[in-house]
Enzyme design. Structure first.
Site, PDB file in Angstrom:
ATOM      1  CG  ASN A 100      -1.712   1.215   1.396  1.00 12.55           C
ATOM      2  OD1 ASN A 100      -1.836   2.014   0.469  1.00 12.55           O
ATOM      3  ND2 ASN A 100      -2.307   1.391   2.571  1.00 12.55           N
ATOM      4  CD1 TRP A 101       3.396   1.059  -2.944  1.00 10.62           C
ATOM      5  CD2 TRP A 101       3.563   2.372  -4.743  1.00 10.62           C
ATOM      6  NE1 TRP A 101       4.149   0.394  -3.871  1.00 10.62           N
ATOM      7  CE2 TRP A 101       4.268   1.175  -5.001  1.00 10.62           C
ATOM      8  CE3 TRP A 101       3.528   3.341  -5.745  1.00 10.62           C
ATOM      9  CZ2 TRP A 101       4.942   0.936  -6.197  1.00 10.62           C
ATOM     10  CZ3 TRP A 101       4.186   3.104  -6.943  1.00 10.62           C
ATOM     11  CH2 TRP A 101       4.893   1.922  -7.162  1.00 10.62           C
ATOM     12  CE  LYS A 102       0.231   3.165   4.732  1.00 13.18           C
ATOM     13  NZ  LYS A 102       0.276   3.225   6.173  1.00 13.18           N
ATOM     14  CG  HIS A 121      -5.416   1.488   5.224  1.00 16.58           C
ATOM     15  ND1 HIS A 121      -4.984   2.451   6.097  1.00 16.58           N
ATOM     16  CD2 HIS A 121      -4.390   0.603   5.089  1.00 16.58           C
ATOM     17  CE1 HIS A 121      -3.736   2.163   6.477  1.00 16.58           C
ATOM     18  NE2 HIS A 121      -3.362   1.047   5.878  1.00 16.58           N
ATOM     19  CD  GLU A 148      -2.646   5.146   6.858  1.00 15.71           C
ATOM     20  OE1 GLU A 148      -2.645   5.254   5.626  1.00 15.71           O
ATOM     21  OE2 GLU A 148      -1.714   4.606   7.496  1.00 15.71           O
ATOM     22  CD  GLU A 196      -3.316  -3.198   7.211  1.00 15.78           C
ATOM     23  OE1 GLU A 196      -2.175  -3.364   6.751  1.00 15.78           O
ATOM     24  OE2 GLU A 196      -3.994  -2.182   6.996  1.00 15.78           O
ATOM     25  N   GLY A 225       2.518   1.520  10.883  1.00 17.56           N
ATOM     26  CA  GLY A 225       3.426   2.665  10.778  1.00 17.56           C
ATOM     27  C   GLY A 225       4.087   3.027  12.097  1.00 17.56           C
ATOM     28  CB  SER A 266       5.484  -2.472  11.866  1.00 14.13           C
ATOM     29  OG  SER A 266       4.992  -1.176  12.151  1.00 14.13           O
ATOM     30  N   GLY A 285       2.996  -1.391   4.281  1.00 14.10           N
ATOM     31  CA  GLY A 285       2.969   0.050   4.058  1.00 14.10           C
ATOM     32  C   GLY A 285       4.380   0.562   3.789  1.00 14.10           C
ATOM     33  N   GLY A 286       5.015   1.088   4.827  1.00 12.80           N
ATOM     34  CA  GLY A 286       6.330   1.737   4.695  1.00 12.80           C
ATOM     35  C   GLY A 286       7.340   0.943   3.871  1.00 12.80           C
TER      36      GLY A 286
HETATM   37  C1  PEP Z   1      -0.502  -0.309   6.190  1.00 12.43           C
HETATM   38  O1  PEP Z   1      -0.605   0.903   6.085  1.00 12.43           O
HETATM   39  O2  PEP Z   1      -1.389  -1.055   5.745  1.00 12.43           O
HETATM   40  C2  PEP Z   1       0.669  -0.831   6.890  1.00 12.43           C
HETATM   41  C3  PEP Z   1       0.651  -2.085   7.253  1.00 12.43           C
HETATM   42  O3  PEP Z   1       1.683   0.059   7.104  1.00 12.43           O
HETATM   43  P1  PEP Z   1       3.114  -0.281   7.736  1.00 12.43           P
HETATM   44  O4  PEP Z   1       3.623  -1.525   7.058  1.00 12.43           O
HETATM   45  O5  PEP Z   1       3.954   0.922   7.451  1.00 12.43           O
HETATM   46  O6  PEP Z   1       2.892  -0.493   9.194  1.00 12.43           O
END
Ligand code: PEP
Length: 252
Positions: free
Chosen positions: A9-11, A97, A99, A169, A175, A215, A236-237
């Site tokens: 997920n590049w957000k 998600h 967010e 999640e 994050g 994470s 994510g990151g």
């Molecule tokens: C996400 O935003 O779905 C996510 C899992 O982010 P991260 O891997 O950065 O925790």
């Protein structure tokens, strides 16, 4: 038999140039990797989706949107419909998600509508859900997750689950650098499968892929992915770096 999936997920990251560079990097990193039963999905922002579809042609990488509107069309300024997405070759969408839930007030009720529209329009849905820190600390996490699934997904017919990918999640792990332990992930994924089996059938429960997100990094992916009910990850990151994301793909 359910598939293994690693989705990035590049957000709200990456310009068009950065999108091309990251996709090139991923193609290079994954060139020699045999993926057999594993799918690799990336979710760039809306403006870069069409280019991402073109750039990933003839590669193992699939492209997903990060969101879509529940209506087919109409006066919804700034929104994007399923038809618009499918017209540029997108067939998968992330919905729910944390967010989107936190900053854009998405609820399980509004998500039920989005999921229904997506399924009706032939999309595959990566449905995200998970508890807040206070739910976990108050040992209410199983109830919260069951409620999210019930309200957003349990209006679906069993056949719809052929197009559903679940992404558990825990919000406290997104994050933050704090990951659920592999055992915590396994415990929740097994609970999710049991909940699906009680509502639907063992077959629905056993065929749905359940991803863990929160994470996931190259150094913890193998441990998390080693658990029997963890079918991959939503990243994510670490999905913003070709080497890191590819390492995670290779850990599955
Ligand atoms: C996400 O935003 O779905 C996510 C899992 O982010 P991260 O891997 O950065 O925790």
């Amino acid at each position: 038999m359910r598939k293994k999936i690693v989705a990035g997920n590049w957000k709200m990251n990456n310009t068009i140039t950065q999108t091309n560079t990251l996709i090139d990097g991923l193609k290079t990193e994954l060139k020699e990797t045999t993926l057999e039963d594993t799918r690799v999905i990336i979710a760039p922002s809306f403006v870069n989706l069409q280019q991402a579809v073109v750039a990933t042609e003839e590669s193992v990488i699939e492209v997903s949107a990060q969101n879509m509107h529940q209506s087919k069309n109409g006066a919804y300024t700034g929104e994007v419909s399923a038809e618009m997405l499918s017209s540029i070759g997108i067939e998968t969408v992330i919905l729910g998600h944390s967010e989107r839930r936190t900053y854009f007030n998405e609820t399980d009720q509004s998500l039920a509508e989005k999921v229904a529209t997506a399924i009706e329009e032939g999309f595959e849905v990566i449905f995200c859900f998970g508890e807040q820190l206070e739910d976990r600390e108050g040992e209410n996490h199983f109830n919260v997750v069951k409620k999210q699934l019930t309200e957003a997904l349990f209006g679906l017919a069993p056949e719809a689950y052929g197009k559903i990918i679940l992404a558990y999640e825990p919000v406290w792990a997104i994050g933050t650098g704090k990951t659920a332990s592999a055992d915590q992930a396994q415990e929740m994924h097994a609970f999710i499968r049991k909940t699906l089996s009680e509502k639907y059938t063992d077959s629905v429960a056993n065929n749905v892929s359940i991803l863990y997100g929160g994470s996931v990094k190259p150094n913890n992916a193998k441990d998390i992915f080693s658990k029997p009910d963890v079918d991959g990850g939503l990243i994510g990151g670490a999905s913003l770096k070709a080497v890191d994301f590819s390492e995670i793909v290779k850990a599955i």
